[in-house]
Design an enzyme around this catalytic site. Structure first.
Site, PDB file in Angstrom:
ATOM      1  N   HIS A   1       0.863  -1.371   0.216  1.00  0.00           N
ATOM      2  CA  HIS A   1      -0.146  -0.040  -0.442  1.00  0.00           C
ATOM      3  C   HIS A   1       1.188   0.926   0.123  1.00  0.00           C
ATOM      4  O   HIS A   1       1.905   1.574   1.176  1.00  0.00           O
ATOM      5  CB  HIS A   1      -1.189  -0.186   1.644  1.00  0.00           C
ATOM      6  CG  HIS A   1      -1.799   1.444   1.567  1.00  0.00           C
ATOM      7  ND1 HIS A   1      -3.003   1.509   0.764  1.00  0.00           N
ATOM      8  CD2 HIS A   1      -2.074   1.986   2.051  1.00  0.00           C
ATOM      9  CE1 HIS A   1      -3.182   2.652   0.742  1.00  0.00           C
ATOM     10  NE2 HIS A   1      -3.161   2.666   2.060  1.00  0.00           N
TER      11      HIS A   1
ATOM     12  N   ARG B   1      16.816  14.850  13.281  1.00  0.00           N
ATOM     13  CA  ARG B   1      17.232  16.465  12.431  1.00  0.00           C
ATOM     14  C   ARG B   1      18.559  16.543  11.512  1.00  0.00           C
ATOM     15  O   ARG B   1      19.216  17.566  11.042  1.00  0.00           O
ATOM     16  CB  ARG B   1      17.443  17.694  13.426  1.00  0.00           C
ATOM     17  CG  ARG B   1      15.154  16.300  14.350  1.00  0.00           C
ATOM     18  CD  ARG B   1      15.581  18.320  15.421  1.00  0.00           C
ATOM     19  NE  ARG B   1      15.828  19.691  14.872  1.00  0.00           N
ATOM     20  CZ  ARG B   1      15.839  20.639  15.853  1.00  0.00           C
ATOM     21  NH1 ARG B   1      15.472  20.474  17.121  1.00  0.00           N
ATOM     22  NH2 ARG B   1      15.615  21.777  15.064  1.00  0.00           N
TER      23      ARG B   1
ATOM     24  N   LYS C   1      -0.926  10.178   0.904  1.00  0.00           N
ATOM     25  CA  LYS C   1       0.040  10.192   0.335  1.00  0.00           C
ATOM     26  C   LYS C   1      -0.302  10.766  -1.273  1.00  0.00           C
ATOM     27  O   LYS C   1       0.130  11.217  -2.099  1.00  0.00           O
ATOM     28  CB  LYS C   1       0.306   8.134  -0.092  1.00  0.00           C
ATOM     29  CG  LYS C   1       0.485   8.214   1.372  1.00  0.00           C
ATOM     30  CD  LYS C   1       0.076   6.757   1.496  1.00  0.00           C
ATOM     31  CE  LYS C   1      -0.811   6.268   0.863  1.00  0.00           C
ATOM     32  NZ  LYS C   1      -1.034   5.927   2.314  1.00  0.00           N
TER      33      LYS C   1
ATOM     34  N   ASP D   1      -2.529   3.869  -5.041  1.00  0.00           N
ATOM     35  CA  ASP D   1      -3.074   2.797  -3.516  1.00  0.00           C
ATOM     36  C   ASP D   1      -2.082   1.253  -3.733  1.00  0.00           C
ATOM     37  O   ASP D   1      -1.814   1.115  -2.933  1.00  0.00           O
ATOM     38  CB  ASP D   1      -4.694   2.981  -4.078  1.00  0.00           C
ATOM     39  CG  ASP D   1      -5.095   2.777  -3.072  1.00  0.00           C
ATOM     40  OD1 ASP D   1      -4.957   2.787  -1.946  1.00  0.00           O
ATOM     41  OD2 ASP D   1      -5.926   1.436  -3.681  1.00  0.00           O
TER      42      ASP D   1
END
Length: 308
Positions: free
Chosen positions: A139, A244, A160, A178
């Site tokens: 997916h 980070r 998405k 998808d």
């Protein structure tokens, strides 16, 4: 898995069917390898890979031509009766009428192409390698961003498809929305594509299904793309600590292949498309030998050393 339909292979590789009256509906290729039956035509059938696509080139053809007719027919019948999937004749060679009679007798599809033998072998191996590679469906959304295959994953409804749509508007290309079919072409390469039924379509909640190819043109879609980077979208959590600096790469594994993976926290106001573009360019730079995080780290270390 049955394999790849011979009709599909013939169409993809532009092979001319020399046995058009033969029913090819239930004929498949199950191995991504080829065989040139030089030894088999001489009568040595030990270790014969009969399930492979058989390619007859100039050497094999001229060997048969130098035999007496009866011996030639016997040698070819011994070869073609071995339950092989198909035979392809390359440039400068064409099956004789007797060869075609034997092909019909043993129900073996026979093709011809103008390609050189070397070129044909490479193309067949490449094409079958992709078609018969181990495959899984996941997916997610796969897009081509600056030539990098970016697989965007995350829970349903996280954004998405919306991110993919914005990337398409910015000039990038959609591969699949998808559901993405991933194939392991080699130990270093995963190739993604869309299922036939959903190719070029995107689902947008609240709007429905849109056809990207129709709305944005053929330059906005792509059939296949190697997967170079995975971006996992997740809800931002105050309690979670996010990377980070990016000094240490994280990976995700599909079909035994490891792919670099970035976890991207989602908060209101973040422009996902711009972030994905930056991630794609940064990943491309790393492959070319430049790492911004390492350069910054070196600058900090050099600054501390000078002050010390």
């Amino acid at each position: 898995m049955k394999g790849v339909a011979i009709t599909k292979m013939a169409q993809a590789l532009d092979l001319k069917n020399m046995t058009p009256d033969m029913d090819l509906q239930d004929k498949y290729v199950t191995l991504p390898d080829i065989n040139r039956p030089a030894l088999q035509l001489t009568g040595y059938l030990e270790h014969f890979s009969a399930k492979r696509v058989q390619i007859i080139g100039y050497v094999e053809f001229t060997y048969l031509e130098h035999l007496e007719e009866e011996e030639r027919n016997f040698a070819y019948e011994r070869f073609i009766s071995s339950k092989i999937p198909c035979v392809i004749f390359s440039r400068k060679t064409k099956p004789s009428e007797k060869m075609l009679e034997l092909a019909y007798k043993y129900n073996v599809p026979t093709f011809y192409t103008n390609r050189t033998t070397t070129n044909l072998m490479a193309e067949v191996i490449r094409w079958l390698g992709v078609q018969l590679a181990p495959c899984i469906s996941i997916h997610g959304v796969l897009v081509d961003v600056y030539g990098e295959g970016i697989l965007i994953t995350g829970e349903s409804g996280i954004g998405k498809s919306e991110a993919a749509l914005e990337l398409i508007k910015r000039g990038h290309r959609l591969v699949s929305d998808d559901v993405v079919e991933l194939r392991k072409v080699s130990d270093a390469t995963l190739v993604g594509s869309a299922p036939d039924i959903t190719r070029h379509f995107i689902e947008l909640r609240g709007i429905g299904i849109i056809n990207v190819k129709t709305l944005f043109g053929v330059e906005s879609v792509k059939d296949t793309q190697s997967v170079d980077l995975v971006i996992k979208l997740e809800e931002w959590s105050r309690d979670k600590e996010y990377d980070r600096m990016g000094l240490n790469e994280e990976y995700i594994e599909y079909l035994g292949n490891k792919v670099v993976c970035h976890s991207l926290p989602i908060r209101p106001g973040r422009n996902l498309a711009v972030i994905v573009e930056a991630a794609a360019v940064n990943h491309r730079q790393k492959k070319m030998g430049y790492n911004a995080a390492e350069e910054l780290y070196k600058r900090v270390q050099n600054n501390i050393t000078r002050k010390g």
